[in-house]
Design a protein around this motif. Structure first.
Motif, PDB file in Angstrom:
ATOM      1  N   GLY A   1       0.810  -1.201   0.000  1.00  0.00           N
ATOM      2  CA  GLY A   1       0.000   0.000   0.000  1.00  0.00           C
ATOM      3  C   GLY A   1       0.844   1.251   0.000  1.00  0.00           C
ATOM      4  N   PRO A   2       0.224   2.402  -0.286  1.00  0.00           N
ATOM      5  CA  PRO A   2       0.976   3.661  -0.357  1.00  0.00           C
ATOM      6  C   PRO A   2       1.414   4.187   1.001  1.00  0.00           C
ATOM      7  CG  PRO A   2      -1.372   4.054  -0.647  1.00  0.00           C
ATOM      8  CD  PRO A   2      -1.195   2.568  -0.607  1.00  0.00           C
ATOM      9  N   ASP A   3       0.854   3.644   2.078  1.00  0.00           N
ATOM     10  CA  ASP A   3       1.143   4.178   3.415  1.00  0.00           C
ATOM     11  C   ASP A   3       2.059   3.269   4.216  1.00  0.00           C
ATOM     12  OD1 ASP A   3      -0.554   6.324   2.868  1.00  0.00           O
ATOM     13  OD2 ASP A   3      -2.307   5.203   3.541  1.00  0.00           O
ATOM     14  N   ALA A   4       2.959   2.541   3.533  1.00  0.00           N
ATOM     15  CA  ALA A   4       3.824   1.594   4.239  1.00  0.00           C
ATOM     16  C   ALA A   4       4.701   2.305   5.257  1.00  0.00           C
ATOM     17  CB  ALA A   4       4.686   0.826   3.231  1.00  0.00           C
ATOM     18  N   GLY A   5       5.217   3.476   4.896  1.00  0.00           N
ATOM     19  CA  GLY A   5       6.061   4.217   5.829  1.00  0.00           C
ATOM     20  C   GLY A   5       5.306   4.628   7.076  1.00  0.00           C
ATOM     21  N   GLN A   6       4.083   5.115   6.901  1.00  0.00           N
ATOM     22  CA  GLN A   6       3.272   5.519   8.055  1.00  0.00           C
ATOM     23  C   GLN A   6       2.920   4.300   8.909  1.00  0.00           C
ATOM     24  OE1 GLN A   6      -0.102   7.755   6.695  1.00  0.00           O
ATOM     25  NE2 GLN A   6       1.154   9.321   5.692  1.00  0.00           N
ATOM     26  N   THR A   7       2.648   3.176   8.252  1.00  0.00           N
ATOM     27  CA  THR A   7       2.350   1.951   9.001  1.00  0.00           C
ATOM     28  C   THR A   7       3.547   1.525   9.838  1.00  0.00           C
ATOM     29  OG1 THR A   7       0.809   1.213   7.277  1.00  0.00           O
ATOM     30  CG2 THR A   7       1.676  -0.463   8.778  1.00  0.00           C
ATOM     31  N   ALA A   8       4.746   1.581   9.248  1.00  0.00           N
ATOM     32  CA  ALA A   8       5.950   1.193   9.969  1.00  0.00           C
ATOM     33  C   ALA A   8       6.177   2.082  11.182  1.00  0.00           C
ATOM     34  CB  ALA A   8       7.158   1.252   9.033  1.00  0.00           C
ATOM     35  N   LEU A   9       6.043   3.390  11.002  1.00  0.00           N
ATOM     36  CA  LEU A   9       6.260   4.317  12.116  1.00  0.00           C
ATOM     37  C   LEU A   9       5.198   4.144  13.194  1.00  0.00           C
ATOM     38  CD1 LEU A   9       7.283   7.531  10.152  1.00  0.00           C
ATOM     39  CD2 LEU A   9       8.750   6.111  11.594  1.00  0.00           C
ATOM     40  N   ALA A  10       3.959   3.884  12.785  1.00  0.00           N
ATOM     41  CA  ALA A  10       2.890   3.672  13.772  1.00  0.00           C
ATOM     42  C   ALA A  10       3.164   2.426  14.606  1.00  0.00           C
ATOM     43  CB  ALA A  10       1.542   3.557  13.069  1.00  0.00           C
ATOM     44  N   GLU A  11       3.654   1.366  13.964  1.00  0.00           N
ATOM     45  CA  GLU A  11       3.970   0.139  14.702  1.00  0.00           C
ATOM     46  C   GLU A  11       5.141   0.359  15.660  1.00  0.00           C
ATOM     47  OE1 GLU A  11       4.552  -3.157  12.108  1.00  0.00           O
ATOM     48  OE2 GLU A  11       2.478  -3.165  11.366  1.00  0.00           O
ATOM     49  N   LEU A  12       6.139   1.110  15.215  1.00  0.00           N
ATOM     50  CA  LEU A  12       7.278   1.395  16.096  1.00  0.00           C
ATOM     51  C   LEU A  12       6.861   2.282  17.261  1.00  0.00           C
ATOM     52  CD1 LEU A  12      10.007   1.938  13.367  1.00  0.00           C
ATOM     53  CD2 LEU A  12       9.983   0.109  15.068  1.00  0.00           C
ATOM     54  N   ASP A  13       5.991   3.250  16.999  1.00  0.00           N
ATOM     55  CA  ASP A  13       5.480   4.096  18.082  1.00  0.00           C
ATOM     56  C   ASP A  13       4.701   3.266  19.099  1.00  0.00           C
ATOM     57  OD1 ASP A  13       6.568   6.443  17.138  1.00  0.00           O
ATOM     58  OD2 ASP A  13       4.783   7.039  16.020  1.00  0.00           O
ATOM     59  N   ALA A  14       3.873   2.344  18.605  1.00  0.00           N
ATOM     60  CA  ALA A  14       3.089   1.498  19.506  1.00  0.00           C
ATOM     61  C   ALA A  14       3.995   0.590  20.338  1.00  0.00           C
ATOM     62  CB  ALA A  14       2.096   0.661  18.697  1.00  0.00           C
ATOM     63  N   LEU A  15       5.045   0.075  19.702  1.00  0.00           N
ATOM     64  CA  LEU A  15       5.986  -0.780  20.421  1.00  0.00           C
ATOM     65  C   LEU A  15       6.701   0.007  21.512  1.00  0.00           C
ATOM     66  CD1 LEU A  15       7.405  -3.548  20.627  1.00  0.00           C
ATOM     67  CD2 LEU A  15       9.038  -2.725  18.913  1.00  0.00           C
ATOM     68  N   SER A  16       7.103   1.227  21.185  1.00  0.00           N
ATOM     69  CA  SER A  16       7.782   2.067  22.172  1.00  0.00           C
ATOM     70  C   SER A  16       6.864   2.408  23.338  1.00  0.00           C
ATOM     71  CB  SER A  16       8.274   3.351  21.497  1.00  0.00           C
ATOM     72  OG  SER A  16       8.881   4.214  22.424  1.00  0.00           O
ATOM     73  N   ALA A  17       5.600   2.696  23.036  1.00  0.00           N
ATOM     74  CA  ALA A  17       4.656   3.033  24.099  1.00  0.00           C
ATOM     75  C   ALA A  17       4.408   1.850  25.031  1.00  0.00           C
ATOM     76  CB  ALA A  17       3.340   3.520  23.494  1.00  0.00           C
ATOM     77  N   ALA A  18       4.460   0.627  24.469  1.00  0.00           N
ATOM     78  CA  ALA A  18       4.176  -0.560  25.275  1.00  0.00           C
ATOM     79  C   ALA A  18       5.366  -1.000  26.128  1.00  0.00           C
ATOM     80  CB  ALA A  18       3.750  -1.711  24.365  1.00  0.00           C
ATOM     81  N   ASN A  19       6.577  -0.662  25.714  1.00  0.00           N
ATOM     82  CA  ASN A  19       7.778  -1.066  26.446  1.00  0.00           C
ATOM     83  C   ASN A  19       8.211   0.048  27.393  1.00  0.00           C
ATOM     84  OD1 ASN A  19       7.996  -3.573  25.187  1.00  0.00           O
ATOM     85  ND2 ASN A  19       9.220  -2.747  23.503  1.00  0.00           N
ATOM     86  N   VAL A  20       8.156  -0.227  28.694  1.00  0.00           N
ATOM     87  CA  VAL A  20       8.446   0.785  29.712  1.00  0.00           C
ATOM     88  C   VAL A  20       9.564   0.283  30.618  1.00  0.00           C
ATOM     89  CG1 VAL A  20       7.513   2.141  31.620  1.00  0.00           C
ATOM     90  CG2 VAL A  20       6.056   1.585  29.663  1.00  0.00           C
ATOM     91  N   ALA A  21      10.557   1.135  30.811  1.00  0.00           N
ATOM     92  CA  ALA A  21      11.660   0.810  31.726  1.00  0.00           C
ATOM     93  C   ALA A  21      11.674   1.814  32.865  1.00  0.00           C
ATOM     94  CB  ALA A  21      12.985   0.839  30.983  1.00  0.00           C
ATOM     95  N   GLU A  22      11.871   1.326  34.082  1.00  0.00           N
ATOM     96  CA  GLU A  22      12.020   2.194  35.248  1.00  0.00           C
ATOM     97  C   GLU A  22      13.461   2.113  35.723  1.00  0.00           C
ATOM     98  OE1 GLU A  22       9.195   0.849  38.103  1.00  0.00           O
ATOM     99  OE2 GLU A  22       7.494   1.755  37.077  1.00  0.00           O
ATOM    100  N   ILE A  23      14.091   3.257  35.847  1.00  0.00           N
ATOM    101  CA  ILE A  23      15.493   3.280  36.245  1.00  0.00           C
ATOM    102  C   ILE A  23      15.722   4.376  37.281  1.00  0.00           C
ATOM    103  CG2 ILE A  23      16.237   2.465  33.961  1.00  0.00           C
ATOM    104  CD1 ILE A  23      17.193   5.289  33.381  1.00  0.00           C
TER     105      ILE A  23
END
Length: 335
Positions: free
Chosen positions: A233-255
């Motif tokens: 599809g024409p929005d492959a780049g947006q799909t990739a960034l959305a998936e990476l954003d979702a992955l980042s939001a789900a992974n939380v580190a406390e330091i």
């Protein structure tokens, strides 16, 4: 005779093909258009110039410019009399889109930033297209453009493969694996996320889309000639960034960080509490897309950082620190 740059030749070709209604033959173009006419030999051998024109046609089409070929009605199939043109209506901006002179200058400034690999070629093509839209050339501010470079050698071949809908093969080394594994991928987008380049594509062996870090690609990227890339599809780049954003939001580190330390300054800029405000400097919450990359970063701060959670991140940082310690243990003195 002054040398005509690639940008100037392509720009002149685009203008010539837009200006004609009936189209220009190859001989017309080679003998009259800036960048060709200087090397054109009347009644002579122009084979190298013709090959240059063929490459320029590909570059123009890669720009998204609708280059048309028109056959002579009374002599169809005769390539000698083919005419080339760019229909004005298909190349003009939509009626509700326009750029001021300052906006065009800023777009050109952005295009001049890249100076390496395929980005350099893409930037040259972007400048050609922007010049065709208007605005002054050679604005002095363009001479002060910064230079950005791409460190991953796989960027250029992946970008080319994506443009040409090729399937590629490469060795990919995942963290924790002793040896890289070969992957066959149909590239769909190359995107930058958290200052790292990622390939988003269809893994043909898995039959699903996957995201790969370019820094983990080992060795050359090669085209697989017998495989055809599935349509994307024409929005492959947006799909990739959305998936990476979702992955980042789900992974939380406390330091915890040592107040006033380098870790406190550097990591504190990236951390925020749930309300979006600044956190107490000693306790930070970080979001991340890749546990191993974050572990590499945190272990580099040594005793300035203490990982509270998740356990897998804490273990990964501890493992790195222990390996550094073991590698620097003093050699046993023999009598």
């Amino acid at each position: 005779m002054n040398r005509v740059t690639v940008e100037e030749r392509l720009f002149s070709l685009v203008l010539a093909l837009i200006a004609t209604e009936i189209g220009l033959t190859k001989a017309d173009i080679l003998s009259t258009v800036q960048g060709y006419r200087q090397r054109y030999v009347h009644s002579g051998d122009n084979a190298s110039l013709e090959r240059q024109f063929e490459r320029d046609k590909d570059d123009i089409r890669e720009l998204g410019i609708p280059l048309e070929t028109v056959e002579q009605p009374d002599d169809p199939g005769n390539n000698r009399y083919l005419r080339y043109r760019i229909p004005k209506g298909l190349y003009e901006l939509p009626t509700d889109v326009s750029f001021s002179g300052d906006e065009l200058m800023l777009l050109k400034l952005a295009a001049t930033v890249w100076r390496e690999g395929s980005l350099s070629a893409e930037s040259r093509r972007a400048l050609t297209k922007l010049n065709a839209l208007g605005g002054a050339d050679g604005d002095p501010v363009l001479g002060y453009a910064p230079t950005l470079r791409v460190r991953d050698a796989s960027f250029e071949p992946l970008s080319k493969a994506m443009d040409r809908a090729h399937v590629v093969s490469f060795l990919y080394l995942k963290p924790g694996e002793a040896a890289p594994r070969r992957r066959q991928v149909a590239p769909r987008a190359v995107v930058q996320h958290e200052s790292r380049w990622h390939l988003f594509g269809t893994d043909l062996d898995a039959g699903a889309t996957r995201t790969f870090l370019l820094s983990r690609i080992v060795g050359p990227v090669v085209v697989v000639p017998d495989l055809v890339a599935p349509e994307s599809g024409p929005d492959a780049g947006q799909t990739a960034l959305a998936e990476l954003d979702a992955l980042s939001a789900a992974n939380v580190a406390e330091i915890e960080v040592l107040p006033g330390s380098d870790a406190a300054v550097r990591l504190g800029k990236r951390a925020a509490d749930a309300s979006g405000g600044a956190q107490p400097i000693a306790a930070l919450v970080l979001h991340y897309t890749d546990l191993n990359i974050l572990a590499d970063e945190l272990s580099g701060f040594g005793p300035e950082v203490l990982v509270l959670s998740p356990p897998a991140l804490r273990d990964a940082v501890l493992d790195r620190l222990l390996r550094v310690r073991d590698a620097h243990e003093p050699l046993e003195v023999r009598s």
